[in-house]
Design a protein around this motif. Structure first.
Motif, short mmCIF file in Angstrom:
data_model
loop_
_atom_site.label_atom_id
_atom_site.label_comp_id
_atom_site.label_asym_id
_atom_site.label_seq_id
_atom_site.Cartn_x
_atom_site.Cartn_y
_atom_site.Cartn_z
N LEU A 112 0.83 -1.20 0.00
CA LEU A 112 0.00 0.00 0.00
C LEU A 112 0.87 1.26 0.00
N PRO A 113 0.36 2.36 -0.53
CA PRO A 113 1.12 3.61 -0.48
C PRO A 113 1.17 4.15 0.96
N GLY A 114 2.11 5.04 1.22
CA GLY A 114 2.16 5.68 2.53
C GLY A 114 2.63 4.76 3.63
N ILE A 115 2.13 5.03 4.82
CA ILE A 115 2.61 4.37 6.05
C ILE A 115 1.52 3.50 6.64
N THR A 116 1.93 2.38 7.22
CA THR A 116 1.03 1.53 8.00
C THR A 116 1.36 1.70 9.48
N LEU A 117 0.33 1.90 10.27
CA LEU A 117 0.47 2.02 11.72
C LEU A 117 -0.03 0.73 12.36
N VAL A 118 0.82 0.08 13.13
CA VAL A 118 0.43 -1.14 13.84
C VAL A 118 0.33 -0.80 15.32
N ILE A 119 -0.87 -0.97 15.87
CA ILE A 119 -1.10 -0.66 17.28
C ILE A 119 -1.05 -1.96 18.07
N SER A 120 -0.12 -2.02 19.02
CA SER A 120 0.07 -3.25 19.79
C SER A 120 0.47 -2.91 21.22
N PRO A 121 0.00 -3.69 22.19
CA PRO A 121 0.40 -3.45 23.58
C PRO A 121 1.66 -4.21 23.97
N LEU A 122 2.20 -4.99 23.05
CA LEU A 122 3.30 -5.90 23.37
C LEU A 122 4.64 -5.32 22.92
N ILE A 123 5.40 -4.80 23.87
CA ILE A 123 6.68 -4.18 23.55
C ILE A 123 7.64 -5.18 22.93
N GLN A 166 11.90 11.54 19.23
CA GLN A 166 11.92 12.69 18.32
C GLN A 166 12.60 12.32 17.01
N ALA A 167 13.61 11.46 17.08
CA ALA A 167 14.28 11.01 15.86
C ALA A 167 13.34 10.19 14.99
N VAL A 168 12.53 9.33 15.63
CA VAL A 168 11.54 8.55 14.88
C VAL A 168 10.52 9.48 14.22
N TYR A 169 10.09 10.49 14.97
CA TYR A 169 9.12 11.45 14.41
C TYR A 169 9.70 12.16 13.18
N ARG A 170 10.97 12.57 13.26
CA ARG A 170 11.59 13.26 12.11
C ARG A 170 11.66 12.32 10.90
N ASN A 171 12.01 11.07 11.16
CA ASN A 171 12.08 10.10 10.06
C ASN A 171 10.70 9.81 9.47
N LEU A 172 9.70 9.80 10.34
CA LEU A 172 8.32 9.61 9.86
C LEU A 172 7.93 10.74 8.90
N LEU A 173 8.18 11.96 9.32
CA LEU A 173 7.81 13.12 8.51
C LEU A 173 8.62 13.17 7.21
N ALA A 174 9.81 12.55 7.24
CA ALA A 174 10.65 12.52 6.05
C ALA A 174 10.30 11.34 5.14
N GLY A 175 9.32 10.53 5.55
CA GLY A 175 8.88 9.41 4.73
C GLY A 175 9.84 8.24 4.68
N LYS A 176 10.57 8.03 5.77
CA LYS A 176 11.61 6.99 5.77
C LYS A 176 11.12 5.62 6.24
N TYR A 177 9.87 5.52 6.70
CA TYR A 177 9.36 4.25 7.20
C TYR A 177 8.14 3.79 6.39
N LYS A 178 7.97 2.47 6.33
CA LYS A 178 6.75 1.89 5.76
C LYS A 178 5.83 1.38 6.86
N ILE A 179 6.41 0.91 7.97
CA ILE A 179 5.63 0.35 9.07
C ILE A 179 6.12 0.96 10.38
N VAL A 180 5.19 1.43 11.19
CA VAL A 180 5.53 1.96 12.51
C VAL A 180 4.62 1.32 13.55
N TYR A 181 5.23 0.76 14.58
CA TYR A 181 4.51 0.13 15.69
C TYR A 181 4.40 1.13 16.84
N VAL A 182 3.20 1.21 17.42
CA VAL A 182 3.00 2.10 18.57
C VAL A 182 2.12 1.41 19.60
N ALA A 183 2.33 1.74 20.86
CA ALA A 183 1.43 1.28 21.92
C ALA A 183 0.17 2.12 21.86
#
Length: 250
Positions: free
Chosen positions: A54-65, A95-112
């Protein structure tokens, strides 16, 4: 690459497991999805492959670190740009992850799920092209689930705040009918593709014993399992120490 090529080259499997392809096809066609698959059934493939196609970013929401860390490490090893945001990171790392996100450097990001409540993350997310949101351990959204987490109730509020509604998919290993209905209602899934592959694990066997002499029975069980690993659960620390001494003496 298509989905099968990704499965083979990135994940090392020659064919899909039951239910995986149906969920992946549904997500890629723009439909919401709900997958109930046993642990080890390959749920992560169902959101990782669409994330890559898929285009853009995928957000995976998980409680498991630990799951986040393991999957991100595996994805990076396979050459896939991925990251996670959770409490194990320092403020500077986040903050580094946020900068990379805004720069389009990730396809998948996991967050709690709790991270969605942070204004900083919300402001970043509003600027991203989030095409797909996968909610793992989705039973946590229901008060009838075994691991209810109130933060899961606010996932849909986060999604409503996004400039454009992404495809939403929910995944869990077990869910009663009441939990299933809660997940679909609370996450506002729209006519989702639903796959239930069953809870049976053919490699697992369960039995309940009620021996009069527990220690003697334990020795019999150990005798049958020489050279194998196992876990003995006890109700208290005192019982653990007693069993430990008992086994060491023998």
């Amino acid at each position: 690459m298509d989905k099968l090529q990704l499965l083979q080259r990135i994940f090392g499997y020659s064919q899909f497991r039951p239910g995986q392809e149906m969920l992946i096809d549904g997500i890629l066609s723009g439909r919401d999805a709900f997958g109930i698959m046993p642990t080890g059934g390959g749920k992560s493939i169902c959101y990782q492959i669409p994330a890559l196609l898929l285009p853009g970013i995928t957000l995976v929401i998980s409680p498991l670190i630990s799951l986040m860390q393991d999957q991100v490490s595996a994805l990076k090893a396979a050459g896939i740009p991925a990251a996670y945001v959770n409490r194990t990171l320092t403020g500077a790392q986040i903050q580094a992850v946020y900068r990379n996100l805004l720069a389009g450097k990730y396809k998948i990001v996991y967050v709690a799920p709790e991270r969605l409540d942070y204004p900083g993350f919300g402001s970043v997310a509003a600027k991203l092209q989030i095409s797909f949101v996968a909610v793992d351990e989705a039973h946590c959204i229901s008060q009838w689930g075994q691991d209810f987490r109130p933060s899961y109730l606010r996932i849909v509020e986060f999604i409503r705040r996004l400039p454009r509604r992404p495809v939403i998919a929910a995944f869990t290993a077990t869910a009663t009918e009441k939990v299933r209905q809660d997940v679909k209602r609370i996450l506002e899934l729209r006519s989702p593709v639903e796959v239930v592959t069953g809870f049976d694990r053919p490699n697992l066997y369960f039995e309940v014993l009620h021996p009069e002499l527990k220690e003697a029975e334990l020795l019999k069980l150990l005798e049958k399992r020489k050279g194998k690993s196992g876990i003995v659960y006890c109700a208290t620390r005192k019982s653990v120490e007693h069993i430990w001494n008992y086994l060491c003496d023998r």
